[in-house]
Design an enzyme around this catalytic site. Structure first.
Site, PDB file in Angstrom:
ATOM      1  N   ASP A   1       0.868  -1.175   0.000  1.00 14.84           N
ATOM      2  CA  ASP A   1       0.000   0.000   0.000  1.00 14.84           C
ATOM      3  C   ASP A   1       0.904   1.224   0.000  1.00 14.84           C
ATOM      4  O   ASP A   1       2.135   1.124   0.120  1.00 14.84           O
ATOM      5  CB  ASP A   1      -0.965  -0.038   1.175  1.00 14.84           C
ATOM      6  N   SER A   2       0.308   2.392  -0.129  1.00 19.48           N
ATOM      7  CA  SER A   2       1.117   3.597  -0.332  1.00 19.48           C
ATOM      8  C   SER A   2       1.501   4.256   0.979  1.00 19.48           C
ATOM      9  O   SER A   2       2.300   5.189   0.993  1.00 19.48           O
ATOM     10  CB  SER A   2       0.323   4.594  -1.159  1.00 19.48           C
ATOM     11  N   GLY A   3       0.925   3.800   2.073  1.00 17.82           N
ATOM     12  CA  GLY A   3       1.151   4.479   3.347  1.00 17.82           C
ATOM     13  C   GLY A   3       0.054   5.463   3.674  1.00 17.82           C
ATOM     14  O   GLY A   3      -0.054   5.929   4.809  1.00 17.82           O
ATOM     15  N   GLY A   4      -0.766   5.790   2.689  1.00 20.46           N
ATOM     16  CA  GLY A   4      -1.817   6.779   2.899  1.00 20.46           C
ATOM     17  C   GLY A   4      -2.741   6.417   4.057  1.00 20.46           C
ATOM     18  O   GLY A   4      -2.976   7.228   4.953  1.00 20.46           O
TER      19      GLY A   4
ATOM     20  N   ASP B   1      -2.824   8.153  -1.642  1.00 15.83           N
ATOM     21  CA  ASP B   1      -4.147   8.765  -1.616  1.00 15.83           C
ATOM     22  C   ASP B   1      -4.435   9.362  -0.246  1.00 15.83           C
ATOM     23  O   ASP B   1      -3.740   9.064   0.728  1.00 15.83           O
ATOM     24  CB  ASP B   1      -5.228   7.715  -1.937  1.00 15.83           C
TER      25      ASP B   1
ATOM     26  N   GLN C   1     -11.492   7.153  -4.344  1.00 17.65           N
ATOM     27  CA  GLN C   1     -12.019   7.605  -3.057  1.00 17.65           C
ATOM     28  C   GLN C   1     -13.430   8.177  -3.283  1.00 17.65           C
ATOM     29  O   GLN C   1     -14.083   7.796  -4.240  1.00 17.65           O
ATOM     30  CB  GLN C   1     -11.080   8.647  -2.427  1.00 17.65           C
TER      31      GLN C   1
ATOM     32  N   GLY D   1     -10.759   3.745   1.006  1.00 19.30           N
ATOM     33  CA  GLY D   1     -11.577   4.579   1.875  1.00 19.30           C
ATOM     34  C   GLY D   1     -12.836   3.907   2.386  1.00 19.30           C
ATOM     35  O   GLY D   1     -13.729   4.576   2.912  1.00 19.30           O
TER      36      GLY D   1
ATOM     37  N   ASP E   1      -7.771  -7.630   0.568  1.00 20.73           N
ATOM     38  CA  ASP E   1      -6.835  -7.885   1.668  1.00 20.73           C
ATOM     39  C   ASP E   1      -7.523  -7.473   2.947  1.00 20.73           C
ATOM     40  O   ASP E   1      -8.410  -6.612   2.929  1.00 20.73           O
ATOM     41  CB  ASP E   1      -5.563  -7.041   1.515  1.00 20.73           C
TER      42      ASP E   1
ATOM     43  N   CYS F   1     -11.894 -29.004   7.043  1.00 23.67           N
ATOM     44  CA  CYS F   1     -10.705 -28.268   6.588  1.00 23.67           C
ATOM     45  C   CYS F   1      -9.540 -29.244   6.436  1.00 23.67           C
ATOM     46  O   CYS F   1      -9.338 -30.127   7.263  1.00 23.67           O
ATOM     47  CB  CYS F   1     -10.349 -27.191   7.612  1.00 23.67           C
TER      48      CYS F   1
ATOM     49  N   CYS G   1      -6.350 -28.286   6.232  1.00 20.97           N
ATOM     50  CA  CYS G   1      -5.072 -27.629   6.537  1.00 20.97           C
ATOM     51  C   CYS G   1      -4.263 -28.454   7.513  1.00 20.97           C
ATOM     52  O   CYS G   1      -4.749 -29.374   8.169  1.00 20.97           O
ATOM     53  CB  CYS G   1      -5.284 -26.203   7.034  1.00 20.97           C
TER      54      CYS G   1
ATOM     55  N   CYS H   1      -5.627 -28.504  11.163  1.00 21.33           N
ATOM     56  CA  CYS H   1      -6.793 -29.364  11.376  1.00 21.33           C
ATOM     57  C   CYS H   1      -6.426 -30.836  11.205  1.00 21.33           C
ATOM     58  O   CYS H   1      -7.057 -31.713  11.779  1.00 21.33           O
ATOM     59  CB  CYS H   1      -7.920 -28.972  10.420  1.00 21.33           C
TER      60      CYS H   1
ATOM     61  N   HIS I   1      -4.240 -21.676  10.414  1.00 16.79           N
ATOM     62  CA  HIS I   1      -5.581 -22.171  10.067  1.00 16.79           C
ATOM     63  C   HIS I   1      -6.437 -21.094   9.413  1.00 16.79           C
ATOM     64  O   HIS I   1      -7.066 -21.324   8.376  1.00 16.79           O
ATOM     65  CB  HIS I   1      -6.328 -22.722  11.279  1.00 16.79           C
TER      66      HIS I   1
END
Lengths: 409, 409
Positions: B91-94, B145, B220, B247, B297, B335, B337, B340, B366
């Site tokens: 990300d840009s840090g915004g 942004d 935005q 945003g 994300d 699951c 994984c 599990c 998990h």
């Protein structure tokens, strides 16, 4: 010749052996990672397998309080509870009762103490500590002992050693009476899990010459050679398949630790395993293996790792040191562990400085790899009759180490 | 047709695509685990590979402060620094400048702020945020942004959106000028590492249609559909290979989040990737994929894991609950994984209750497995034209969940 332990090679006083447990063979001399609460802090069991750990230690005192040994028994025992199908040794709780709990009252019958967690009142005795370890289903069960404090007068150390000797008899009696109650004997459908590594090697069943638990006796006697000798003789007379040297690494000078080990070892049976509790630095585990010790455990590699202190072939280093900030090289160029193969000093420093969980995980993986690899070298050196060369090497690296010192507690 | 993104299948508005990055292909819709400080908290990179993560997110703001983007550039970029050879989005840090830092002063030029760590004064602008992400060597770089706060009046949201649009042009200009300075282009001898899994599959070189970074624009406009539309149009006019909806998930009601996403998507190019930032629950990531979002994300799976909140096919559960103390069954029987497959609810509860590091490690493994598997099901369902069935299933599990609720912050 013992069913439990075989000496395959010797080099001076050192022995290259095999300990046979219900959960597989353990090549000795061995260092046992400490998994206090049924977890070697921060490291998944699959990683411990990858590291080649064949036996780990768990603490009865801690598991007695959380989640409770009865809970673990109901869940099929400690192996199943933590999903670890290799060997486990449990201490008896004696050391923690004396070092952690409040308001303890020691009587001939046992020890009444308050939990360090919530102050609740509990009682441990030779019988209840043995019952707890049978409930856990440890492969190696330790007798309940009184850990003599340091310093202690000769008289006090004698009284304590004598009680430990009397307790040893009670432990043995109780163990013989109840050993059939081990949980993994009674779990229907229980199978030893086979790791993919083993399956690939065609070794689908771990060799299990013993299908029951083993109870080891513990030698006490403080820092007095005569008491150590007497303790050894009395404990051997009770008769166990293995013996531990306890009550050391409790604050006494290191030279005294070594003296006591040297005073005790000649009085232990040559064909049975000898376990030195709570030791030590990478240098020390090589030194004691050279003296004829077969098993050791210590929180040092795991605890130091969480404090960013890392053992390398060139000595100990503190990863937070600013000189590592731009260091793109591996932690230890001579180490073949997963951490050294993949991550740089700069990254490990960043994780530690940023208080990231992954720092504890990776640092612990490395330090354990270093300890287990050191013991692998010890075993190989004994087989090749070259242990002296390894000792010289380890001693010289130790001198180079920039940040030596014993881990507190 | 875009070099960067290909749509392979559609199901309603949903798309099954491929994002081509300099560090491999990413199958979309994709959920990106958050690795704030160059680590997905508690999880080694080899485990992320095993989990099948093809792209992770790292936070420019955090890395800018620790260990510093210049330090990472000198060490060969973020991929080499953290030993992760698959794709990375930064990300840009915004967002963090607006949510974490103190005493920020927003001007047309950029944002002056004080570090949340030590109060030191820093400055981020479209140019410096872009330079930082080029220094990190992220595969996908985000435009700097202003994250409009919630609630905000229409006028305030318009002003903020307009500044973001002007900043987008500056980001693009700066990116075009400096993109050749990406560290992994200049590291001699740099090779894409090949995982053992890939090597076994005979896929020894990751397909890399792009050998340079990609800069995505960010939409935005607060919670105003007209501003969202205008922001989309202005940003598309600047022209990027992908667009993010920013945003949102900043405290507004979920129905409003969804309305804004629905108001924005029709104004983004159909053949380019669409990234919804900071979303969401397992149910939401399926819902938004169904609306045509390609990338998402969220800290939710990783942060919830550290708080003992675990996602399962039957809803969310709090592992500390006493009813799990004796539960020898797997966390989620459906699951597959590693956690599990191996550990019981009783053991996971014990680790969490005892505040053991391994709790965070296993719980995170998990939850990430659950999210990544959910997205795998989404992709398969799109290919089979059966996304509606998956949606119904996910919605019904969500209703069953005993402990729903959005993760705070």
């Amino acid at each position: 010749m013992s069913d439990v332990f075989q000496v395959k090679a010797r080099c001076g006083a050192a022995r290259r052996g095999k300990l046979h447990t219900a959960h597989g063979e353990v090549a000795t001399p061995v260092f046992m990672p400490v998994g206090t609460l049924a977890t070697v802090k921060g490291v998944p069991q699959e990683t411990l397998e990858d590291l080649g750990a064949e036996i780990i230690l768990a603490n009865t005192y801690h598991l007695f309080l959380r989640p409770g040994t009865e809970t673990i028994r109901k869940l099929g025992g400690l192996h199943r509870f933590m999903s670890w199908e290799r060997a486990i040794l449990t201490d008896s709780g004696g050391y923690q009762v004396f070092s952690l709990s409040d308001l303890r009252k020691v009587r001939e019958e046992g020890v009444e103490f308050r939990s360090h967690l919530d102050g609740a009142l509990h009682f441990l005795s030779p019988e209840t500590a043995t019952a707890a370890q049978i409930a856990l289903g440890a492969d190696v069960v330790m007798a309940f002992d009184e850990c003599t404090e340091y310093p202690a007068q000769h008289e006090q150390a004698r009284a304590s050693m004598e009680m430990t000797a009397r307790w040893a008899e009670r432990c043995k009696r109780s163990f013989e009476e109840h050993r059939g109650e081990v949980p993994w004997r009674n779990v229907s459908g229980f199978k030893f899990q086979v790791s993919s590594e083993e399956a690939q090697a065609g070794n689908v069943k771990r060799e299990t010459r013993n299908d029951s638990q083993l109870l080891f006796g513990i030698i006490q006697g403080g820092v007095y050679a005569d008491l150590r000798r007497e303790s050894a003789e009395r404990t051997v007379k009770v008769g166990f398949p293995g013996y531990a040297i306890g009550g050391l690494s409790v604050g006494e000078p290191r030279t005294l630790t070594r003296e006591m080990v040297e005073a005790t070892l000649p009085h232990l049976p040559a064909d049975q395993p000898r376990y030195l509790m709570g030791v030590g630095t990478p240098e020390e585990i090589v030194e004691y293996a050279a003296l004829g010790v077969d098993m050791m455990d210590c929180v040092l590699p795991t605890r130091a790792a969480r404090h960013g202190l890392l053992y390398t072939s060139e000595g100990k280093l503190a990863i937070k040191n600013a000189r590592f900030a731009q260091d793109g090289g591996p932690l230890d160029p001579r180490c073949s562990c997963q951490v050294c193969a993949r991550y740089s000093r700069a990254y490990l420093r960043h994780l530690y400085s940023s208080n990231e969980t992954l720092a504890a995980v990776l640092n612990t993986m490395h330090n354990l790899a270093f300890y287990l690899d050191t013991m692998r070298q010890v075993r190989q050196s004994i087989e090749l009759g070259r242990l002296e060369a390894l000792l010289s090497e380890v001693r010289s690296h130790s001198l180079n180490s920039s940040a030596r010192g014993r881990d507190p507690a």
